[in-house]
Design an enzyme around this catalytic site. Sequence first.
Site, PDB file in Angstrom:
ATOM      1  N   HIS A  99      18.270  10.097 -39.496  1.00  0.00           N
ATOM      2  CA  HIS A  99      18.300  10.154 -41.055  1.00  0.00           C
ATOM      3  C   HIS A  99      17.208   9.438 -41.691  1.00  0.00           C
ATOM      4  CE1 HIS A  99      23.148   9.602 -40.347  1.00  0.00           C
ATOM      5  NE2 HIS A  99      22.594  11.019 -40.142  1.00  0.00           N
TER       6      HIS A  99
ATOM      7  N   SER B 137      17.900   1.673 -36.166  1.00  0.00           N
ATOM      8  CA  SER B 137      17.622   1.816 -37.627  1.00  0.00           C
ATOM      9  C   SER B 137      16.377   1.142 -37.805  1.00  0.00           C
ATOM     10  CB  SER B 137      18.669   1.510 -38.402  1.00  0.00           C
ATOM     11  OG  SER B 137      19.854   2.136 -38.083  1.00  0.00           O
TER      12      SER B 137
ATOM     13  N   GLU C  45      21.970   3.768 -31.436  1.00  0.00           N
ATOM     14  CA  GLU C  45      21.038   4.039 -32.782  1.00  0.00           C
ATOM     15  C   GLU C  45      19.960   2.917 -32.804  1.00  0.00           C
ATOM     16  OE1 GLU C  45      22.948   5.710 -36.100  1.00  0.00           O
ATOM     17  OE2 GLU C  45      21.542   4.600 -37.687  1.00  0.00           O
TER      18      GLU C  45
ATOM     19  N   TYR D 110      22.287  -0.474 -32.617  1.00  0.00           N
ATOM     20  CA  TYR D 110      23.853  -0.503 -32.482  1.00  0.00           C
ATOM     21  C   TYR D 110      24.349   0.725 -31.790  1.00  0.00           C
ATOM     22  CZ  TYR D 110      24.134   2.240 -36.807  1.00  0.00           C
ATOM     23  OH  TYR D 110      24.151   3.170 -38.097  1.00  0.00           O
TER      24      TYR D 110
ATOM     25  N   ASP E  34      26.585   4.035 -32.848  1.00  0.00           N
ATOM     26  CA  ASP E  34      27.086   4.880 -33.821  1.00  0.00           C
ATOM     27  C   ASP E  34      27.562   6.053 -33.307  1.00  0.00           C
ATOM     28  OD1 ASP E  34      28.049   5.457 -36.373  1.00  0.00           O
ATOM     29  OD2 ASP E  34      25.908   5.533 -37.432  1.00  0.00           O
TER      30      ASP E  34
ATOM     31  N   HIS F 242      19.939   9.055 -48.772  1.00  0.00           N
ATOM     32  CA  HIS F 242      20.401   9.119 -47.298  1.00  0.00           C
ATOM     33  C   HIS F 242      20.176  10.670 -46.971  1.00  0.00           C
ATOM     34  CE1 HIS F 242      23.411   8.814 -44.278  1.00  0.00           C
ATOM     35  NE2 HIS F 242      22.601   7.917 -43.691  1.00  0.00           N
TER      36      HIS F 242
ATOM     37  N   ARG G 201      19.775   4.401 -52.515  1.00  0.00           N
ATOM     38  CA  ARG G 201      18.981   4.652 -51.294  1.00  0.00           C
ATOM     39  C   ARG G 201      19.444   6.068 -51.077  1.00  0.00           C
ATOM     40  NH1 ARG G 201      21.275   3.812 -45.397  1.00  0.00           N
ATOM     41  NH2 ARG G 201      23.263   3.576 -46.452  1.00  0.00           N
TER      42      ARG G 201
ATOM     43  N   ASN H  56      15.945   7.435 -45.060  1.00  0.00           N
ATOM     44  CA  ASN H  56      16.108   6.424 -46.230  1.00  0.00           C
ATOM     45  C   ASN H  56      15.216   6.440 -47.141  1.00  0.00           C
ATOM     46  OD1 ASN H  56      19.317   5.889 -45.304  1.00  0.00           O
ATOM     47  ND2 ASN H  56      17.839   5.517 -43.551  1.00  0.00           N
TER      48      ASN H  56
ATOM     49  N   GLU I 189      16.463   6.072 -39.254  1.00  0.00           N
ATOM     50  CA  GLU I 189      17.582   5.914 -38.148  1.00  0.00           C
ATOM     51  C   GLU I 189      17.645   7.024 -37.435  1.00  0.00           C
ATOM     52  OE1 GLU I 189      21.509   5.504 -40.138  1.00  0.00           O
ATOM     53  OE2 GLU I 189      20.326   5.840 -41.777  1.00  0.00           O
TER      54      GLU I 189
HETATM   55  P1  ATP Z   1      24.735   5.749 -40.710  1.00  0.00           P
HETATM   56  O1  ATP Z   1      24.113   6.874 -41.366  1.00  0.00           O
HETATM   57  O2  ATP Z   1      24.356   5.537 -39.210  1.00  0.00           O
HETATM   58  O3  ATP Z   1      26.255   5.275 -40.807  1.00  0.00           O
HETATM   59  P2  ATP Z   1      23.384   4.044 -42.701  1.00  0.00           P
HETATM   60  O4  ATP Z   1      22.614   4.868 -43.073  1.00  0.00           O
HETATM   61  O5  ATP Z   1      24.576   3.389 -43.735  1.00  0.00           O
HETATM   62  O6  ATP Z   1      24.224   4.112 -41.369  1.00  0.00           O
HETATM   63  P3  ATP Z   1      21.674   2.039 -41.083  1.00  0.00           P
HETATM   64  O7  ATP Z   1      22.007   2.747 -39.888  1.00  0.00           O
HETATM   65  O8  ATP Z   1      22.010   0.549 -41.345  1.00  0.00           O
HETATM   66  O9  ATP Z   1      22.528   2.693 -42.451  1.00  0.00           O
HETATM   67  O10 ATP Z   1      20.377   2.183 -41.628  1.00  0.00           O
HETATM   68  C1  ATP Z   1      19.759   1.896 -42.909  1.00  0.00           C
HETATM   69  C2  ATP Z   1      18.215   2.400 -42.756  1.00  0.00           C
HETATM   70  O11 ATP Z   1      17.888   2.408 -44.288  1.00  0.00           O
HETATM   71  C3  ATP Z   1      17.362   1.736 -42.364  1.00  0.00           C
HETATM   72  O12 ATP Z   1      16.328   2.263 -41.419  1.00  0.00           O
HETATM   73  C4  ATP Z   1      16.639   0.681 -43.301  1.00  0.00           C
HETATM   74  O13 ATP Z   1      15.448   0.192 -42.893  1.00  0.00           O
HETATM   75  C5  ATP Z   1      16.876   1.825 -44.448  1.00  0.00           C
HETATM   76  N1  ATP Z   1      16.895   0.815 -45.779  1.00  0.00           N
HETATM   77  C6  ATP Z   1      17.714  -0.269 -45.989  1.00  0.00           C
HETATM   78  N2  ATP Z   1      17.776  -0.338 -47.158  1.00  0.00           N
HETATM   79  C7  ATP Z   1      17.195   0.387 -48.137  1.00  0.00           C
HETATM   80  C8  ATP Z   1      16.822   0.562 -49.305  1.00  0.00           C
HETATM   81  N3  ATP Z   1      17.293  -0.088 -50.224  1.00  0.00           N
HETATM   82  N4  ATP Z   1      16.024   1.875 -49.319  1.00  0.00           N
HETATM   83  C9  ATP Z   1      15.684   2.473 -48.427  1.00  0.00           C
HETATM   84  N5  ATP Z   1      15.964   2.402 -47.266  1.00  0.00           N
HETATM   85  C10 ATP Z   1      16.599   1.363 -46.955  1.00  0.00           C
HETATM   86 MG    MG Z   2      22.627   4.323 -39.204  1.00  0.00          MG
HETATM   87 MG    MG Z   3      22.408   6.832 -41.806  1.00  0.00          MG
END
Ligand code: ATP
Ligand code: MG
Ligand code: MG
Length: 505
Positions: free
Chosen positions: A156, A104, A102, A95, A97, A242, A240, A158, A10
């Site tokens: 970020h 993602s 942002e 979106y 944020d 983060h 996941r 993930n 992200e």
């Molecule tokens: P924020 O930190 O902005 O509040 P967030 O970290 O909850 O948001 P998103 O901005 O919706 O989440 O982004 C999620 C990211 O994680 C995307 O890049 C997506 O590809 C990745 N992702 C989604 N599901 C998984 C998963 N199960 N394992 C690893 N990566 C994932």
């Molecule tokens: Mg995000």
């Molecule tokens: Mg995030």
Amino acid sequence: MTVRRVMGIETEYGISVPGDPAANPMILSGQVVNAYASAQGIRAAHASWDYADEAPLRDARGFEMGRGVADPSQLTDEEDPTLANVVLTNGARLYVDHAHPEYSSPEVTTPRAAVAFDRAGEAIMAESVRRLSQVPPGVNLYKNNTDGKGQSYGTHENYLMRRETPFTDIVRHLVPFFVARQVVTGSGRVGIGVDSRTAGYQLSQRSDFFEVEVGLETTLKRPIINTRDEPHAVADLYRRLHVIIGDANHCDVANLLKLGMTSLVLAMIEDRAIDADLTVARPVATLQTISHDPTCTALLELRDGTKLTAVQLMWRYHGLAERYLESRYAGAPDDDTAEVMRWWGTVLDKLERDPMEASRELDWVAKQQVLQGYIERDGLDWSDSRLRAIDIQWSDVRPDRGIFHKLRAAGRFEELVSTETVLDAVHEPPVDTRAYFRGKCLEKYPDQIAAASWDSVIFDIPGQPSLQRVPMLEPLRGTRATVGPLLDRSPDAATLLRELASASG
Ligand code: ATP
Ligand code: MG
Ligand code: MG
């Protein structure tokens, strides 16, 4: 055997209006999202679904979701631009944020694909800037992580991990790695301290903004390890992870290594392959010490008293990874992993000899080289405001304005992913994760999708009384190999859903 892992990046972009520092970033960010989405005719909102209550399937029209797209002219000051929240045909989310636009990325399985889809996000932001520039004064967007005046915004990473892996193991082995990895992944910054009060240059955009070792916050008391636990997948099986400590990278090599090295360290943690205790004393202070030392000679101290440089600590992880790949894959992992190991060794060699040798691979080195050129040519010192301006302009997403982009066009960087691949990734989803199903459904049936989230697509079929949700809790299902033919032979979403229902018996 391959070392694959589901992951995504992200990136929040810095935003400003030329000549208007007081412009409302929240409204502007909404315009950025809507400018792109409306031009693409995208209407599907990114929406979360409350699994605890499946009942909405019946009367789902009332469920909470972000609004899809509005005509940008409809977005007035009174409306809440945080509602601008859409899903793209490449499977990504776009979106607002924290008052930043942002992107993602969709879920991918290789560091190389992560680089391609991260760059696709930047191309999308550049397209938005281009559209908004037609209504002066327009907006500027920056792929960086601080405005230099005390604000930081995140990039970020993930990573999908096995749920069974103890979180204490993750913390123990990742903290030292994150303290050290900025010598490779930092994107460079003019100014020391959160508000850049002290003159100087440092490796990382983000490091000064971190205050604690472990925690749930992402914008206050930022932790080296973030404990957020929203798997967007089967929660009993997966976590996941983060990661909020990384910088936004422009250089392909640095970006590839950020994802690739980290993913390998996670593989070793999951397989309990790290026997060494590399715990760093005073990790938060050390993180900053390392960032403030562009010579890469500062010594950090391990808990057992060993003193070594961050580059040497990175060699320790590199050595562990080599041994791990040897024992588990007979030293012959997949091409992507081999590529990561090669670049990892190459850049550490260069950093050890003379960091400036890594100016084709690493953001912080390349930026420092350019700044040094100005310093020498114009007799500036690090407190000069022109250097801060160059730092910001480095990350401008416009191909004809951003300093990084101009240098890339001049061949100054190792480019691992071609522009064609990036432009493909703007529209086409990855083929090997559930992002394929999400993205292709949005491409093929745009009018029949109400919303999508990472783990479901919600259909609105004409003539049907309720919305219908297709859950996608397995990130590696819904790939081209498994649903490609089905999508090809389904002219509309109703057919698709019928076929899916009959296939699952
Ligand atoms: P924020 O930190 O902005 O509040 P967030 O970290 O909850 O948001 P998103 O901005 O919706 O989440 O982004 C999620 C990211 O994680 C995307 O890049 C997506 O590809 C990745 N992702 C989604 N599901 C998984 C998963 N199960 N394992 C690893 N990566 C994932
Ligand atoms: Mg995000
Ligand atoms: Mg995030």
